[in-house]
Scaffold this motif. Structure first.
Motif, PDB file in Angstrom:
ATOM      1  N   ALA A 143       0.833  -1.203   0.000  1.00  0.00           N
ATOM      2  CA  ALA A 143       0.000   0.000   0.000  1.00  0.00           C
ATOM      3  C   ALA A 143       0.867   1.252   0.000  1.00  0.00           C
ATOM      4  O   ALA A 143       1.869   1.331   0.707  1.00  0.00           O
ATOM      5  N   HIS A 144       0.463   2.234  -0.800  1.00  0.00           N
ATOM      6  CA  HIS A 144       1.231   3.472  -0.892  1.00  0.00           C
ATOM      7  C   HIS A 144       1.303   4.177   0.454  1.00  0.00           C
ATOM      8  O   HIS A 144       2.327   4.762   0.818  1.00  0.00           O
ATOM      9  N   GLY A 145       0.198   4.157   1.203  1.00  0.00           N
ATOM     10  CA  GLY A 145       0.183   4.816   2.507  1.00  0.00           C
ATOM     11  C   GLY A 145       1.188   4.206   3.472  1.00  0.00           C
ATOM     12  O   GLY A 145       1.818   4.913   4.260  1.00  0.00           O
ATOM     13  N   ASP A 146       1.344   2.876   3.411  1.00  0.00           N
ATOM     14  CA  ASP A 146       2.307   2.222   4.295  1.00  0.00           C
ATOM     15  C   ASP A 146       3.731   2.608   3.917  1.00  0.00           C
ATOM     16  O   ASP A 146       4.583   2.829   4.784  1.00  0.00           O
ATOM     17  N   LEU A 147       4.005   2.709   2.619  1.00  0.00           N
ATOM     18  CA  LEU A 147       5.337   3.130   2.177  1.00  0.00           C
ATOM     19  C   LEU A 147       5.614   4.569   2.615  1.00  0.00           C
ATOM     20  O   LEU A 147       6.725   4.892   3.063  1.00  0.00           O
ATOM     21  N   LEU A 148       4.611   5.439   2.488  1.00  0.00           N
ATOM     22  CA  LEU A 148       4.781   6.821   2.943  1.00  0.00           C
ATOM     23  C   LEU A 148       5.012   6.872   4.447  1.00  0.00           C
ATOM     24  O   LEU A 148       5.816   7.681   4.942  1.00  0.00           O
ATOM     25  N   SER A 149       4.317   6.013   5.182  1.00  0.00           N
ATOM     26  CA  SER A 149       4.493   5.977   6.633  1.00  0.00           C
ATOM     27  C   SER A 149       5.918   5.597   7.000  1.00  0.00           C
ATOM     28  O   SER A 149       6.511   6.168   7.915  1.00  0.00           O
ATOM     29  N   ILE A 223      -0.445   2.007  12.200  1.00  0.00           N
ATOM     30  CA  ILE A 223      -0.399   3.363  11.641  1.00  0.00           C
ATOM     31  C   ILE A 223      -0.206   3.300  10.132  1.00  0.00           C
ATOM     32  O   ILE A 223      -0.846   4.038   9.371  1.00  0.00           O
ATOM     33  N   GLY A 224       0.675   2.401   9.671  1.00  0.00           N
ATOM     34  CA  GLY A 224       0.874   2.230   8.230  1.00  0.00           C
ATOM     35  C   GLY A 224      -0.404   1.805   7.537  1.00  0.00           C
ATOM     36  O   GLY A 224      -0.729   2.273   6.442  1.00  0.00           O
ATOM     37  N   GLY A 225      -1.166   0.885   8.168  1.00  0.00           N
ATOM     38  CA  GLY A 225      -2.427   0.441   7.587  1.00  0.00           C
ATOM     39  C   GLY A 225      -3.446   1.561   7.503  1.00  0.00           C
ATOM     40  O   GLY A 225      -4.144   1.712   6.490  1.00  0.00           O
ATOM     41  N   ILE A 230      -6.459   5.705   4.363  1.00  0.00           N
ATOM     42  CA  ILE A 230      -6.816   7.105   4.154  1.00  0.00           C
ATOM     43  C   ILE A 230      -6.347   7.588   2.786  1.00  0.00           C
ATOM     44  O   ILE A 230      -7.082   8.264   2.052  1.00  0.00           O
ATOM     45  N   GLU A 231      -5.108   7.239   2.429  1.00  0.00           N
ATOM     46  CA  GLU A 231      -4.574   7.650   1.128  1.00  0.00           C
ATOM     47  C   GLU A 231      -5.432   7.105  -0.011  1.00  0.00           C
ATOM     48  O   GLU A 231      -5.723   7.804  -0.983  1.00  0.00           O
ATOM     49  N   GLU A 232      -5.875   5.871   0.124  1.00  0.00           N
ATOM     50  CA  GLU A 232      -6.675   5.227  -0.916  1.00  0.00           C
ATOM     51  C   GLU A 232      -8.076   5.827  -0.994  1.00  0.00           C
ATOM     52  O   GLU A 232      -8.582   6.127  -2.082  1.00  0.00           O
ATOM     53  N   MET A 233      -8.710   6.027   0.159  1.00  0.00           N
ATOM     54  CA  MET A 233     -10.083   6.536   0.182  1.00  0.00           C
ATOM     55  C   MET A 233     -10.170   7.991  -0.273  1.00  0.00           C
ATOM     56  O   MET A 233     -11.075   8.369  -1.019  1.00  0.00           O
TER      57      MET A 233
END
Length: 611
Positions: A143-149, A223-225, A230-233
């Motif tokens: 997930a992109h959000g997890d990578l950003l985290s 937090i990564g999840g 959030i990034e996806e939605m």
């Protein structure tokens, strides 16, 4: 590229790191994190020296205050009067010591800030470079959000820990050593009594830290999840609203948020136990020292000022341990974050390649697939035994139903993925004899999902060719029929595109990506539904522009609207990873096969039913 890279598993919204997915090793992580401080050895020695000086002055002051108390006590018991000269000298000396301690503490913090920022900048650079070396397969599965985290939040956690916790640790060690020396000087017996409480303090720290570490690891994973969700939605909020998915999205978030709450609560509960337990042990030591000290004073084994100084040293001795307990949650969070960052840094990279020395004429616009097979997962082939010869200057159209392998074929052309079997040639050269950069330098892509970065329109067009001139940018925009709308904007080519370029229309964004492809002057073009997001008039302009830039170049065109590829030199009809038909538009219609069925379904209206 539309879709999850041609139907690969995971996709941008893939699973985030799961709690407990891998066993964690805090000691190994700590050793590795300390390895980043090795280049800072000289600065760390400077910090230690400053801490030593600053702590030394603080350690001496209780002894001086004890001497003042002893002087006052003796003056009243003997009736000799108060020695004001001695007290004045002590006061001046104490003021000087406290001032010097403040100066050295400031210098220590200043140097430590430089160490922390330099170290974190190095780690952040390493993560950024690592992301550029990871294969596309990795991004499809995470997930992109997890990578950003990991790249932002986790590194910030490490930064906070380095800047605060590390300095506190250095100061605490020096403080403890200095206090023990002073305590031994005043009274070895009272020192022995005080040190009896230290093993209990160490056991408490170890007991709680071992349990809170697991919860902090889980907290960072959750937090990564949450970031990924959030990034996806919110990046797809229009689709969420269009399909009435708000309740389900909120429900999913609530579940993730609840798991994060539980992880946070447990982590804070365990780390919160440490401070009161340490204070309890500290107070026990304080009481014991007071009682034993009073007994020694009555027996003339120690002066009253010595007991006072010793009580202060007892409080100072426990203070570093209590502070260590207070920052333990920060240390635990930093170690959990470091583990996640190191997990990213340890991911398998794309194999490094050296650009090949190619003979003149070894590369041209011909592209040949020879018995190519490929699958995103081992044992699950998507393309099987693909054979194709695209001659230089030809326009090759690729059509077929969703999941047929069209985008996967483009992924292989661009060498985003490596083929599992067979060979792929550009000109006379096998792809595997060239570096990825050499392969991709021969191509330009215009894809359905437009990508423009935060910058001026001029910079976005010039992105296609390094060192491009103003004249080349304008010429590319005119060829893409974008110059007209650009000049109508308030700032023209200097117009700054915002996040996702939402200050211009979708069709205008597509025109800019086409201009970017034109300026790169590629040998081979890849067009993946390049006109799907524009109106009919704009599509006509784009078709004329495409016809001009495709002249003399090999072009691969993925199209769902078959009217756009009637003039293609060769049309490939794909289904389930295989080319089931090929030929020109008229040849395929005469075959009355799969292509004819697709074409008729788009352009032949069904007869009205009879009443």
């Amino acid at each position: 590229m539309s879709g999850p890279r041609g139907g690969g598993p995971g996709g941008p919204g893939g699973a985030a790191m799961r709690p407990g997915e891998k066993p964690k090793d805090a000691k190994k992580t700590l050793r590795r994190l300390m390895g980043y401080l090795k280049p800072m050895r000289l600065r760390l020695l400077t910090i230690a020296l400053l801490a030593l000086l600053g702590t030394l002055f603080n350690v001496i002051s209780p002894k001086l205050l004890g001497d003042a108390t002893t002087s006052l006590y003796e003056s009243f018991t003997t009736g000799s009067g108060v020695d004001f000269d001695f007290l004045n000298r002590l006061l001046l000396l104490l003021a000087g010591l406290y001032l010097a301690s403040a100066v050295f503490t400031f210098l220590q913090q200043y140097v430590m800030a430089g160490v922390a920022q330099t170290t974190i900048a190095s780690l952040r650079k390493e993560v950024n470079e690592k992301l550029s070396r990871l294969p596309l397969r990795y991004f499809d599965k995470h997930a992109h959000g997890d990578l950003l985290s990991r790249a932002v939040n986790d590194i910030d956690n490490i930064n906070n820990s380095l800047q605060q916790a590390l300095m506190q640790i250095i100061t605490s060690i020096i403080t403890v050593v200095g206090i023990i020396i002073m305590m031994l000087w005043i009274s070895p017996w009272l020192t022995l009594v005080t040190l009896l409480t230290l093993p209990l303090s160490a056991l408490i720290i170890r007991f709680i830290a071992s349990r809170s570490q697991k919860q902090f690891i889980r907290q960072q994973a959750e937090i990564g999840g949450v970031n990924g969700h959030i990034e996806e939605m919110y990046s797809g909020h229009q689709v969420v609203k269009a399909y009435g998915y708000e309740k389900q999205a909120i429900g999913s978030f609530d579940q993730m948020n609840d798991r994060l709450f539980q992880a946070n609560w447990r982590a804070q509960f365990f780390s919160g136990l440490m401070m009161p337990l340490m204070m309890f042990v500290s107070n026990i030591g304080y009481v014991v020292v007071t009682i034993v000290g009073a007994i020694l004073v009555l027996g003339n084994g120690i002066s009253l000022g010595g007991v006072q100084a010793f009580i202060q040293y007892t409080q100072q001795l426990n203070q570093p341990l209590i502070q260590a307990a207070g920052i333990s949650n920060m240390i635990q969070t930093a170690l959990a974050s470091a583990e996640r960052v190191f997990t990213l840094l340890d991911e398998e990279e794309e194999q490094r390649e050296t650009p090949a020395k190619l003979q003149p004429g070894a590369i041209d616009g011909r592209v040949t697939f020879r018995d190519v097979s490929f699958g995103y997962e081992a044992g699950q082939p998507i393309i099987r035994g693909l054979n194709l010869a695209a001659e230089e200057g030809q326009t090759i159209a690729i059509v077929g139903p969703t999941g047929a392998g069209k985008t996967t074929m483009i992924n292989l052309l661009m060498r985003f993925y490596e083929i599992d079997g067979g060979s792929l040639h550009i000109g006379q050269t096998d792809y595997r004899q060239m570096s990825r950069e050499q392969v991709r330098s021969e191509y330009a892509m215009v894809i359905q999902d437009t990508w423009l970065f935060n910058g001026t329109i001029r910079d976005n067009i010039a992105y296609g060719k390094e060192g491009s001139t103003e004249q080349e940018v304008i010429a590319a925009a005119r060829a893409a029929y974008a110059d007209d709308f650009i000049r109508k904007l308030p700032d023209g080519y200097d117009t700054v595109l915002g996040e996702d370029a939402t200050n211009i229309s979708q069709g205008q964004r597509q025109l800019l990506t086409i201009a970017r492809a034109i300026i790169s002057d590629p040998r081979i073009l890849i067009l993946d539904e390049a006109t799907s997001s524009v109106d009919t008039r704009t599509e006509m302009n784009i078709q004329r522009a495409m016809k001009a830039i495709m002249h003399g170049r090999t072009s691969f065109v993925i199209a769902h609207r078959l009217s756009t590829i009637k003039d293609a030199d060769l049309i490939l009809v794909m289904n389930q990873g295989e080319i089931i038909e090929q030929g020109t538009h008229h040849e395929l219609l005469e075959q009355h096969g799969f292509y004819a069925e697709l074409y008729n379904s788009q352009f032949l209206e069904p007869e009205p039913e009879l009443a």
